[in-house]
Design a protein around this motif. Sequence first.
Motif, PDB file in Angstrom:
ATOM      1  N   LYS A 138       0.839  -1.220   0.232  1.00  0.00           N
ATOM      2  CA  LYS A 138       0.100   0.054   0.099  1.00  0.00           C
ATOM      3  C   LYS A 138       0.885   1.215  -0.031  1.00  0.00           C
ATOM      4  N   ARG A 142       0.574   3.991  -2.957  1.00  0.00           N
ATOM      5  CA  ARG A 142       0.531   5.367  -2.582  1.00  0.00           C
ATOM      6  C   ARG A 142       1.477   6.309  -3.067  1.00  0.00           C
ATOM      7  N   LEU A 214      -7.329   3.710   0.090  1.00  0.00           N
ATOM      8  CA  LEU A 214      -5.691   3.604   0.242  1.00  0.00           C
ATOM      9  C   LEU A 214      -5.328   4.565   1.484  1.00  0.00           C
TER      10      LEU A 214
END
Length: 215
Positions: A138, A142, A214
């Motif tokens: 993640k 991001r 996210l």
Amino acid sequence: YQYPLMFGLILAFCWCSLVCCSRIYMGMHSILDVIAGFLYAILILAVFHPVVDLIDNFNLTYKYAPLIIISLHLALGIFSFTLDTWSTSRGDTAQILGCGAGVACGSHVNYILGLQLDPAPHTLPLSLSSLTVTVFGKAILRLLIGVIILLLTKVAMKKATIPLACQIFRVPHDDVRRARQRMEVELPYRYITYGMVGFSLMFIVPCLFHFIGLS
């Protein structure tokens, strides 16, 4: 986040050393300049640290804060530079001022719209969680999405602001590099472009992360 004091001190020392050494290596500043800048930064910290919360609260809650922020940063950019010859410091300073104004305005919009993107004060400080494959994935996702959006914002604003500034101030833009060195072109270009980058960083990108899960 709650982390060991020694880790924070080492990180701060390494970052400060890299910045200072890079300025000397690139020939932008002398050793005396770097020492004076370091001491000046400590002075600024000592003066502004007691009123940081007051300034932050004003930026978030006051109705006309964005107008004051933008006007103040523009004035600092315009009245700080009356150079006989072109210097990279003018563009760098306008870039910093624009980014700062964009970040402040983005934070204001988040507050006005009631977007609680930051953790609640009673949950702070956060503790560092264990690094798992999911968390790492993640974080990388991001990073990639955020960088792409910010780069696209920068390119789009650059393409729009330079010709517009040249047209408004009647500056020939056959040679874009030379046109960018004119104060009436460089300051609006840098300020608006990086102002939008700062605004995207604080408002658009976090909203997108929240929308796609996210956050």
